[in-house]
Design a protein around this motif. Structure first.
Motif, PDB file in Angstrom:
ATOM      1  N   VAL A  22       4.373  -4.016   8.323  1.00 12.42           N
ATOM      2  CA  VAL A  22       3.823  -5.150   7.574  1.00 12.42           C
ATOM      3  C   VAL A  22       2.328  -5.279   7.848  1.00 12.42           C
ATOM      4  CG1 VAL A  22       3.847  -7.666   7.372  1.00 12.42           C
ATOM      5  CG2 VAL A  22       5.992  -6.415   7.418  1.00 12.42           C
ATOM      6  N   THR A  23       1.944  -5.111   9.091  1.00 11.10           N
ATOM      7  CA  THR A  23       0.533  -5.225   9.455  1.00 11.10           C
ATOM      8  C   THR A  23      -0.313  -4.160   8.751  1.00 11.10           C
ATOM      9  OG1 THR A  23       1.196  -6.063  11.614  1.00 11.10           O
ATOM     10  CG2 THR A  23      -1.058  -5.282  11.403  1.00 11.10           C
ATOM     11  N   ILE A  24       0.189  -2.942   8.699  1.00 13.04           N
ATOM     12  CA  ILE A  24      -0.540  -1.870   8.023  1.00 13.04           C
ATOM     13  C   ILE A  24      -0.667  -2.165   6.529  1.00 13.04           C
ATOM     14  CG2 ILE A  24      -0.408   0.566   7.371  1.00 13.04           C
ATOM     15  CD1 ILE A  24      -1.341   0.080  10.227  1.00 13.04           C
ATOM     16  N   ASN A  30      -2.107  -3.764   0.130  1.00 11.55           N
ATOM     17  CA  ASN A  30      -1.070  -3.387  -0.833  1.00 11.55           C
ATOM     18  C   ASN A  30      -0.491  -4.635  -1.504  1.00 11.55           C
ATOM     19  OD1 ASN A  30      -1.139  -0.624  -0.585  1.00 11.55           O
ATOM     20  ND2 ASN A  30       0.338  -0.575   1.075  1.00 11.55           N
ATOM     21  N   PRO A  31       0.206  -4.470  -2.628  1.00 11.10           N
ATOM     22  CA  PRO A  31       0.835  -5.618  -3.286  1.00 11.10           C
ATOM     23  C   PRO A  31       1.829  -6.321  -2.351  1.00 11.10           C
ATOM     24  CG  PRO A  31       0.892  -3.709  -4.725  1.00 11.10           C
ATOM     25  CD  PRO A  31       0.384  -3.238  -3.411  1.00 11.10           C
ATOM     26  N   THR A  36       4.347  -4.956   0.877  1.00  6.90           N
ATOM     27  CA  THR A  36       4.114  -5.622   2.143  1.00  6.90           C
ATOM     28  C   THR A  36       5.376  -6.277   2.689  1.00  6.90           C
ATOM     29  OG1 THR A  36       1.846  -6.014   1.467  1.00  6.90           O
ATOM     30  CG2 THR A  36       2.666  -7.306   3.311  1.00  6.90           C
ATOM     31  N   LEU A  37       6.149  -6.921   1.851  1.00  9.85           N
ATOM     32  CA  LEU A  37       7.326  -7.635   2.341  1.00  9.85           C
ATOM     33  C   LEU A  37       8.593  -6.784   2.400  1.00  9.85           C
ATOM     34  CD1 LEU A  37       6.890 -11.167   0.781  1.00  9.85           C
ATOM     35  CD2 LEU A  37       6.436 -10.418   3.105  1.00  9.85           C
ATOM     36  N   PHE A  38       8.530  -5.530   1.989  1.00 14.15           N
ATOM     37  CA  PHE A  38       9.715  -4.680   2.048  1.00 14.15           C
ATOM     38  C   PHE A  38      10.245  -4.508   3.475  1.00 14.15           C
ATOM     39  CE2 PHE A  38      11.916  -0.592   2.165  1.00 14.15           C
ATOM     40  CZ  PHE A  38      12.899  -0.849   1.234  1.00 14.15           C
TER      41      PHE A  38
END
Length: 64
Positions: A22-24, A30-31, A36-38
């Motif tokens: 998530v941090t990366i 990224n969207p 990001t939330l995947f």
């Protein structure tokens, strides 16, 4: 039978790995909903499955 004994530690370590993902994704802009939330979605599924197997973990989340 080493797998059930180490499932909680494995879930905790995998949560740390997903937090790094998530941090990366936040860093490279990224969207939000798709990229990001995947890892957050995967972490929720991880702890949902662990709580079905382990009543102690279930008590951490649903005993409020």
């Amino acid at each position: 039978m080493a797998i059930p004994k180490t499932a909680a530690i494995g879930a905790l370590l995998l949560t740390g790995y997903l937090e790094g993902a998530v941090t990366i994704h936040l860093r490279v802009d990224n969207p939000l909903w798709s990229h990001t939330l995947f890892p957050v979605y995967i972490g929720i599924l991880l702890f949902a499955g662990l709580s079905l197997r382990n009543p102690k973990v279930k008590g951490l989340f649903w005993n409020f």
